[in-house]
Design a protein around this motif. Structure first.
Motif, PDB file in Angstrom:
ATOM      1  N   GLU A 115       0.802  -1.233   0.000  1.00  0.00           N
ATOM      2  CA  GLU A 115       0.000   0.000   0.000  1.00  0.00           C
ATOM      3  C   GLU A 115       0.835   1.283   0.000  1.00  0.00           C
ATOM      4  O   GLU A 115       0.627   2.139  -0.861  1.00  0.00           O
ATOM      5  CB  GLU A 115      -0.978  -0.015   1.168  1.00  0.00           C
TER       6      GLU A 115
ATOM      7  N   ARG B 185      -9.373   6.274  -2.040  1.00  0.00           N
ATOM      8  CA  ARG B 185      -8.872   4.904  -1.928  1.00  0.00           C
ATOM      9  C   ARG B 185      -9.163   4.319  -0.556  1.00  0.00           C
ATOM     10  O   ARG B 185      -9.465   3.147  -0.415  1.00  0.00           O
ATOM     11  CB  ARG B 185      -7.361   4.883  -2.165  1.00  0.00           C
ATOM     12  N   ARG B 189     -11.080   1.039  -0.606  1.00  0.00           N
ATOM     13  CA  ARG B 189     -10.277  -0.147  -0.311  1.00  0.00           C
ATOM     14  C   ARG B 189     -10.399  -0.621   1.129  1.00  0.00           C
ATOM     15  O   ARG B 189     -10.332  -1.816   1.390  1.00  0.00           O
ATOM     16  CB  ARG B 189      -8.792   0.144  -0.584  1.00  0.00           C
TER      17      ARG B 189
END
Lengths: 265, 302
Positions: A115, B185, B189
């Motif tokens: 990430e 995100r 996510r």
């Protein structure tokens, strides 16, 4: 130039409400100042509720202080522009205490470590796998572990993953917020030694927050002892046990096991 | 990925008590999908010489006041009711996810404004609000769908917003922020995948209510219009004959009852098993364990 300068940080938690007075305003931290030099480790030692985590949050840019400044690489963290802040974040990473809650339970280890890489670096899929395997091996795990889910790992393994994630971008400062407190003694020691090795090899700096005197003593170069929201003494780690400051003695002394000798369990 | 894993977890761990309603519901859904093959007659073929006949080999459930085959109309009506319900719920979930995460994640004033609008809409009973919207736009299934979407999405927005506010404080979301993950995100996510299990349960329960609403509005003549077969509309058309030929309203009534009851039973069991109050982390852990073997094998190959 020092890597990080905390200058007179204060933060109080006020309970605001219609029926509450301001009497609980003594909680929090007051006039905290310290510096972290590049490549060194500052330990932040204190009891529960002394304000250790509050300081950690302020340093990480998660909690704006009421007064005082945080200068990271010479830039005021809370006065920086958005883009400046994003660049600063890159060099400022964290490892939390509870390794399980610090990772998304629905992601594989590869996605977890990947990430920060995806946020800051444009790597090809192959490159990414290479970097992640390197990081895992650096932390004493197998490269294959990247296909596991967090629930398939032990707390110690997962904490290594968290550290791998924190150092993935080669940050300048890693805030370690009680990183070994929920692990058993053997794993604690392994991870502490690993962290020490990483620091010596790659020149990371740490802000190591802990209530564990032995852990602090193992990893830190300097120790700031926190009591009731203020730093009572900043001392070299070697001379930690020779401290003469009364409340410092109390905190350091309380941790050695001979305190329990009089008790029957 | 997450959704599939999660559904697998939910399906994989059920006992007979959950499997039976699911199978029964599946039969009804399949009957609707294969209505053209199963229906003995054209559902819209009017033949007044056969009107109001009792069950016979040619018309297994008899005919209505216009001589149309009741069974065929029920089968085709399944298509209409279920697909409309699915359309409405999908739209509501999408709207809820977008607005709910915006409100929950942003917080502050945006959150306040969105939530106060939701409160205002929630203050009015939903069916009455839907009826007044249809009164403005005119009757028809499209108007009904839009009215129901507006009314229902408020519930989803509130629910999802609450979940997002909760998940936002999880350590892994804070960690993602420190790692420089962008807000979009972060929501897509980290937050949304972790609220889907709970959402799935809510959706199961809500589809039943939407089917009831569709039937109610169609019964009032505001929704699906004649001659399209729809359960509520069929009851409406049959109500004149309630004394002489009660089967005209009993048949569609029983179907509505069955579908709504089945959906409720399924939703309730899933809710009980997962612990309705935010079971995400536990659910995720279990699902990962289930998938665990597979992952390990994948790992060994590479």
């Amino acid at each position: 130039m020092s890597l990080l300068v905390a200058d007179q940080l204060s933060k109080t938690y006020k309970s605001t409400g219609w029926f509450r007075s301001d009497q609980s305003a003594d909680q929090g931290v007051h006039h905290i100042s310290f510096t972290i030099e590049s490549g060194s480790c500052l330990g932040l030692l204190g009891e529960s509720g002394a304000g250790k985590s509050t300081i950690g949050k302020i340093i990480l840019g998660l909690l704006a202080p009421d007064s005082g400044k945080v200068l990271f690489q010479g830039v005021d963290l809370y006065a920086a522009s958005r883009s400046q802040r994003k660049e600063l974040r890159r060099d400022l990473q964290v490892v939390f205490q509870d390794s399980y809650s610090a990772v998304n339970p629905r992601m594989t280890i590869k996605q977890i470590i990947g990430e920060p890489l995806r946020n800051y670096e444009r790597l090809s899929a192959k490159e990414e796998i290479r970097v992640i395997s390197e990081l895992l091996e650096m932390m004493g795990l197998r490269a294959d572990d990247m296909y596991k889910m967090p629930s398939q790992m032990s707390g110690g393994q997962l904490q290594r993953v968290n550290i791998a994630r924190a150092i993935a971008l080669k940050p300048k400062l890693v805030v370690l917020d009680e990183p070994v407190s929920s692990l058993d003694m053997i794993v604690q020691k392994q991870i502490l030694l690993h962290l020490k090795e990483l620091k010596e090899k790659h020149g990371f700096s740490y802000l190591f927050i802990s209530h564990d005197v032995m852990a602090i003593h193992t990893l830190s170069d300097q120790v700031a002892v926190l009591d009731n929201g203020t730093i009572v003494e900043t001392i070299d780690a070697e001379s930690l046990f020779d401290t003469v400051h009364p409340s410092c003695q109390r905190i350091v002394g309380a941790k050695s096991s001979d305190q329990f000798e009089g008790f029957v369990f | 990925m997450g959704v599939i894993r999660n559904i697998q977890w939910i399906v994989g761990r059920q006992r007979v008590t959950t499997v039976i309603p699911v199978v029964l519901l599946l039969i009804i859904v399949l009957a609707g999908i294969f209505a053209p093959l199963l229906a003995p007659n054209d559902p819209n073929f009017v033949d007044l010489s056969h009107k109001l006949q009792g069950p016979s080999p040619q018309f297994p459930l008899g005919t209505d006041q216009l001589g149309r085959c009741l069974l065929s109309r029920l089968l085709y009506g399944t298509q209409v009711s279920l697909s409309l319900a699915l359309l409405i719920v999908t739209a509501c979930v999408s709207i809820g996810l977008v607005i709910g995460s915006l409100a929950g994640y942003t917080g502050g004033k945006v959150d306040g404004i969105i939530m106060r609008i939701c409160d205002a809409i929630l203050a009015i009973p939903s069916l009455i609000l839907a009826i007044s919207l249809i009164a403005i736009w005119g009757a028809g299934w499209k108007q009904m769908a839009i009215a129901l979407i507006i009314v229902q999405s408020v519930y989803y927005t509130r629910f999802i917003r609450g979940m997002v506010v909760n998940l936002k404080q999880q350590t892994y979301v804070v960690a993602a922020r420190i790692m420089g993950t962008s807000p979009v995100r972060m929501v897509t996510r980290h937050i949304i995948p972790n609220l889907l299990p709970s959402l799935f349960i809510v959706v199961t329960l809500e589809i039943g209510w939407v089917i009831m609403d569709i039937s109610a509005l169609s019964f009032l003549g505001l929704g699906v219009q004649a001659p399209t077969p729809e359960w509520g509309a069929m009851i409406n058309e049959g109500k004149t004959f309630i004394r002489s030929h009660p089967r005209l309203i009993i048949a569609p009534g029983v179907i509505i009852l069955c579908v709504v009851a089945l959906l409720n039973i399924i939703g309730e069991t899933l809710g009980d098993k997962n612990g309705k109050a935010i079971p995400m982390r536990k659910a995720a852990k279990h699902s990962n364990k289930l998938k665990g073997g597979q992952h390990e094998r994948e790992g060994n190959h590479s």
